[in-house]
Design an enzyme around this catalytic site. Structure first.
Site, mmCIF file in Angstrom:
data_model
loop_
_atom_site.group_PDB
_atom_site.id
_atom_site.type_symbol
_atom_site.label_atom_id
_atom_site.label_comp_id
_atom_site.label_asym_id
_atom_site.label_seq_id
_atom_site.Cartn_x
_atom_site.Cartn_y
_atom_site.Cartn_z
ATOM 1 N N GLU A 103 41.771 41.275 28.666
ATOM 2 C CA GLU A 103 41.591 40.024 27.918
ATOM 3 C C GLU A 103 40.144 39.877 27.440
ATOM 4 O O GLU A 103 39.894 39.431 26.320
ATOM 5 C CB GLU A 103 42.017 38.839 28.788
ATOM 6 N N GLU A 123 49.593 41.160 35.068
ATOM 7 C CA GLU A 123 49.677 39.872 35.750
ATOM 8 C C GLU A 123 51.067 39.551 36.284
ATOM 9 O O GLU A 123 51.205 38.966 37.357
ATOM 10 C CB GLU A 123 49.223 38.741 34.822
HETATM 11 N N1 CAA Z 1 40.671 41.681 42.529
HETATM 12 C C1 CAA Z 1 40.158 41.872 43.753
HETATM 13 N N2 CAA Z 1 40.160 43.050 44.401
HETATM 14 C C2 CAA Z 1 40.714 44.083 43.766
HETATM 15 C C3 CAA Z 1 41.269 43.968 42.480
HETATM 16 C C4 CAA Z 1 41.227 42.705 41.855
HETATM 17 N N3 CAA Z 1 41.711 42.524 40.626
HETATM 18 N N4 CAA Z 1 41.739 45.186 42.106
HETATM 19 C C5 CAA Z 1 41.477 46.017 43.116
HETATM 20 N N5 CAA Z 1 40.859 45.354 44.106
HETATM 21 C C6 CAA Z 1 40.369 45.928 45.357
HETATM 22 C C7 CAA Z 1 41.506 46.471 46.211
HETATM 23 O O1 CAA Z 1 42.051 45.463 47.030
HETATM 24 C C8 CAA Z 1 40.786 47.538 47.003
HETATM 25 O O2 CAA Z 1 40.078 46.872 48.021
HETATM 26 P P1 CAA Z 1 39.907 47.568 49.451
HETATM 27 O O3 CAA Z 1 39.173 48.859 49.186
HETATM 28 O O4 CAA Z 1 39.145 46.562 50.233
HETATM 29 O O5 CAA Z 1 41.303 47.788 49.940
HETATM 30 C C9 CAA Z 1 39.752 48.095 46.036
HETATM 31 O O6 CAA Z 1 39.597 47.080 45.027
HETATM 32 C C10 CAA Z 1 40.156 49.383 45.363
HETATM 33 O O7 CAA Z 1 41.446 49.212 44.802
HETATM 34 P P2 CAA Z 1 42.549 50.352 44.929
HETATM 35 O O8 CAA Z 1 42.601 50.868 46.313
HETATM 36 O O9 CAA Z 1 43.802 49.777 44.361
HETATM 37 O O10 CAA Z 1 41.933 51.467 44.001
HETATM 38 P P3 CAA Z 1 42.631 52.426 42.952
HETATM 39 O O11 CAA Z 1 41.564 53.234 42.343
HETATM 40 O O12 CAA Z 1 43.817 53.086 43.569
HETATM 41 O O13 CAA Z 1 43.235 51.464 41.806
HETATM 42 C C11 CAA Z 1 43.218 49.705 40.203
HETATM 43 C C12 CAA Z 1 42.379 50.731 40.999
HETATM 44 C C13 CAA Z 1 44.136 50.449 39.239
HETATM 45 C C14 CAA Z 1 42.256 48.842 39.441
HETATM 46 C C15 CAA Z 1 44.078 48.892 41.166
HETATM 47 O O14 CAA Z 1 43.256 48.365 42.187
HETATM 48 C C16 CAA Z 1 44.767 47.720 40.541
HETATM 49 O O15 CAA Z 1 45.819 47.891 39.942
HETATM 50 N N6 CAA Z 1 44.200 46.509 40.697
HETATM 51 C C17 CAA Z 1 44.827 45.292 40.266
HETATM 52 C C18 CAA Z 1 44.673 45.125 38.800
HETATM 53 C C19 CAA Z 1 45.265 43.823 38.381
HETATM 54 O O16 CAA Z 1 46.357 43.447 38.759
HETATM 55 N N7 CAA Z 1 44.520 43.110 37.530
HETATM 56 C C20 CAA Z 1 44.969 41.873 37.047
HETATM 57 C C21 CAA Z 1 44.468 40.802 37.927
HETATM 58 S S1 CAA Z 1 45.131 39.259 37.451
HETATM 59 C C22 CAA Z 1 44.278 38.795 36.115
HETATM 60 O O17 CAA Z 1 43.404 39.445 35.653
HETATM 61 C C23 CAA Z 1 44.805 37.503 35.604
HETATM 62 C C24 CAA Z 1 43.962 36.555 34.953
HETATM 63 O O18 CAA Z 1 43.298 36.829 33.998
HETATM 64 C C25 CAA Z 1 43.990 35.154 35.381
#
Ligand code: CAA
Length: 693
Positions: A103, A123
């Site tokens: 975004e 999301e």
């Molecule tokens: N917020 C907070 N913490 C997050 C995060 C997020 N969006 N994404 C990842 N993390 C944290 C994980 O919990 C993890 O923490 P720990 O090491 O303490 O366990 C760390 O970051 C590393 O994450 P992964 O182990 O998942 O690492 P990866 O390399 O395998 O994957 C990733 C990376 C693809 C970014 C994956 O973490 C992921 O899919 N994250 C979520 C992405 C997501 O859903 N984003 C949308 C959020 S909602 C939003 O953005 C809505 C809005 O505008 C209102």
């Protein structure tokens, strides 16, 4: 500083550095807003380059902040400020630009990306919708079908694909800073681009899409989850409203979702899936490096494991009992690789490399070069004991030896094997090359580095390991056995398979218990029940129904009949013969059948699963409720938007769950133990969630 600004002539370089994934914490939002306000032509700035440090562009909102009051400034206003900036912002994407990350990029005026980057709006997988303009700005840069697909499925797309679809303006190579600066020089002096296509129609024209059909398709895929439908409503707004109104509409839809139980459950699932990989039992332990693994048994399971290991880049020695079986195993693995190739999951070179990394043999001596062996032979302790003896002789005392047993205590067939510290269970789920779960089973002797190696192996295969102690069926099959038992009791008491399966599907399961049994086939379960019959506790109500089904020649979907008839192949059809068989059994038992409403079915199934889970916790077989939740979600399809049985029990209220369990227990005296843990939590107003800490 999580957001820093430096200058390269007239270009301001804004760098987000908020490890591990540059999530949009409050500090990042404040930093970006400040930059959007301050980087103006008056300050000598002609363009802004937005870069991220570390492994990825912004991976989204900071999920840990959801539900807290650290909301100022909302991300939406930050993105609006960037979009309204007087100078062009150029987003440089690498890694994953997800959710709020995409975004922010969509608020920028240009998006450049490395070919390896991925973009998406995941999301819906967290029970919310894009809330910072994603549902409005994405449709303004790409076609409607793509926008609907990305917003409602949450699935990311690769940068090249995104480029073809208009989401990314250009694919770049090499150092992002240099590529970005070169691009800024290229666009210098051009009029400010507001959004692509420019000028943008506002509102977007109605493209004559069949919204009703799209709605039906999204609803069918969502299986009870509401966020994909809310996301569709928001994205539809882009085609009906001017941007400013569409943004308001989007925000009105997202706000209540933050506190919706589905979103709470999906956020629990997200963090639980990451927490399971870090059990206290392996804290500080270092996984051993693996250069080759051996798999014993070339059946469906062994071959699935071999394919997963090959996919992780590990050479595999697959051992079968004779040359013909070894050759059949090679063909089976080859077939699975071929299937991945024809589905476009891998390319020719990868397929060839995987085939070349497989050797099949009937000689255990070939296991000598492996660091770890996984046995996946017939579920019989004597057969397994023989295999372990051979592996130990071939591989020496240090190699890690794992069993894929789904029920049996590994100690019962490894007692003669030296160095029990290197023995563990690695329980894969069928089909093993697809299913994402591995129960990492720890005996009292297993060394922490051996367990850590099991977790690392699962991760390298793209799977999630969950630590599990020893009990009959470990976590997953034990919980399955409890609800399977209740399902059979309910058949005797008045339900039919389609009633139970229908209630489960309405709850969100992809398929019901009886459909699942038919799909898996009944023979293995039948043989196991026959084997265990002499040890069966006569005080526990035993339903013969599953045995009667097999004995009437119905062994599941593959044989064309099981709990259902399968006249057209794979679609289950309720069968009057089964209804008659069940009714006859109720009559024989003297049970007056009653209609069991769907909500009673789901309440009871939820209660026995949570109750069994609570006992598993009491016994220390699972360390935390979240471990059980992840096993059920990844191994059995427990609806993710319910968060697993322990989370679902918390959300239903433990008082109500206990009350259901007590009714279930009272109806079949002696058959169920009501978990003291469940009772204590229910009576003291506690929750499973608090045991996750
Ligand atoms: N917020 C907070 N913490 C997050 C995060 C997020 N969006 N994404 C990842 N993390 C944290 C994980 O919990 C993890 O923490 P720990 O090491 O303490 O366990 C760390 O970051 C590393 O994450 P992964 O182990 O998942 O690492 P990866 O390399 O395998 O994957 C990733 C990376 C693809 C970014 C994956 O973490 C992921 O899919 N994250 C979520 C992405 C997501 O859903 N984003 C949308 C959020 S909602 C939003 O953005 C809505 C809005 O505008 C209102």
């Amino acid at each position: 500083m999580v957001v820093s600004v430096d200058r390269e002539g007239p270009v301001a370089i804004v760098t987000v550095d908020n490890p591990p994934v540059n999530a949009l914490s409050q500090a990042v939002r404040l930093g970006l807003r400040k930059a959007a306000h301050e980087l103006t032509p008056e300050a000598g700035v002609e363009a802004v380059l937005l870069l991220c440090a570390g492994r990825t562009f912004i991976a989204g909102a900071d999920i840990t902040e959801f539900g807290s009051d650290r909301v100022e400034p909302p991300l939406g206003t930050v993105v609006d400020d960037i979009a309204a900036a007087p100078v062009p912002w150029v987003a440089m994407l690498h890694g994953t630009a997800l959710g709020g990350g995409l975004e922010v990029a969509l608020g920028c005026h240009w998006r450049l990306a490395l070919a390896s980057a991925r973009v998406g709006l995941p999301e819906v997988a967290l029970g919310i919708i894009p809330g910072a303009g994603g549902t409005q700005r994405l449709p303004r840069v790409t076609d409607a079908k793509t926008a609907v697909e990305i917003v409602t499925t949450g699935k990311p797309v690769g940068a090249e694909d995104a480029h073809r679809k208009g989401i990314i303006d250009r694919i770049v190579e090499g150092d992002l800073r240099s590529a970005g600066l070169a691009f800024c020089a290229e666009i210098a002096g051009q009029p400010q681009r507001r959004m692509s296509p420019d000028p943008m129609p506002d509102p977007m024209p109605d493209l004559g899409l069949d919204w009703a059909a799209i709605w039906d398709g999204v609803a069918a895929r969502a299986k009870g989850q509401i966020s994909p439908l809310r996301a569709l409503e928001a994205v539809r707004g882009a085609y009906q409203l001017p941007l400013a109104d569409g943004l308001k509409h989007e925000r009105a839809i997202i706000m209540p979702l933050f506190s919706d139980p589905q979103s709470l459950a999906l956020r629990h699932a997200f963090f639980a899936e990451r927490a399971v990989a870090k059990p206290a039992a392996i804290a500080g332990a270092k996984a051993r490096p693996l250069s080759r693994i051996a798999v014993v048994g070339g059946g469906l399971m062994g071959c699935g494991i071999a394919v997963s290991a090959l996919g992780a880049g590990l050479p595999v020695t697959l051992i079968e009992r004779d040359a013909a079986a070894a050759e059949a195993a090679r063909e089976r693995v080859g077939g699975l690789i071929e299937a991945a190739l024809s589905r476009g999951l891998i390319d020719d070179a990868t397929a060839s490399a995987r085939r070349a990394a497989l050797s099949t043999t009937e000689e255990y001596a070939a296991a000598a070069g492996a660091d770890l062996a996984i046995e996946a032979v017939f579920e019989d302790p004597d057969v397994k004991a023989e295999v372990f003896g051979q592996l130990a002789a071939a591989m020496g005392d240090a190699a890690i030896l794992a069993s894929n047993t789904s029920y049996i205590d590994p100690r019962s067939f490894t007692g003669h094997v030296p160095n029990p510290a290197r023995i563990l269970g690695l329980h894969f789920f069928s089909p093993a090359h697809i299913m994402k779960l591995v129960e990492v089973v720890r005996t009292p002797d297993t060394a922490p580095d051996v367990l850590a190696t099991g977790f690392a192996l699962a991760k390298s295969m793209g799977k999630t390991g969950v630590l599990c102690g020893i009990c009959d069926g470990f976590i997953g099959n034990r919980v399955l056995a409890a609800y399977g038992r209740l399902a059979l009791y309910m058949l005797e008491d008045g339900a039919l398979p389609a009633d139970i399966d229908g209630a489960m599907k309405a709850f969100g399961w992809p398929m019901g218990y009886f459909e699942m049994m038919d799909m898996a086939g009944h023979q293995i379960g039948y043989a196991r029940r026959q084997r265990l019959a002499p040890q069966r506790d006569p005080a526990i109500r035993y339903s013969r129904l599953a045995d009667l089904v097999v004995e009437s020649g119905r062994e599941g979907q593959r044989t064309g009949a099981g709990w259902y008839a399968y006249p057209e192949g794979r679609r289950p059809v309720p069968d009057p013969e089964i209804a008659a068989l069940i009714e006859a059994e109720s009559a024989r038992l003297g049970i007056t059948r009653r209609e069991i409403p769907a909500d009673e079915i789901t309440e009871r199934l939820l209660a026995v699963m949570a109750n069994e889970g609570a006992m598993i916790l009491e016994e220390g077989v699972a360390a935390r409720p979240l471990d059980i939740d992840v096993v059920e979600m990844l191994g059995y399809g427990y609806p993710r938007w319910r968060g697993g049985p322990m989370q679902a029990a918390d959300q239903a209220g433990l008082g109500a769950v206990l009350a259901s369990m007590e009714v279930v227990a009272a109806e079949s005296p002696g058959s169920w133990t009501v978990s003291p843990q469940l009772r204590k939590l229910a009576e003291t107003g506690g929750s499973f969630r608090e045991l996750n800490a």
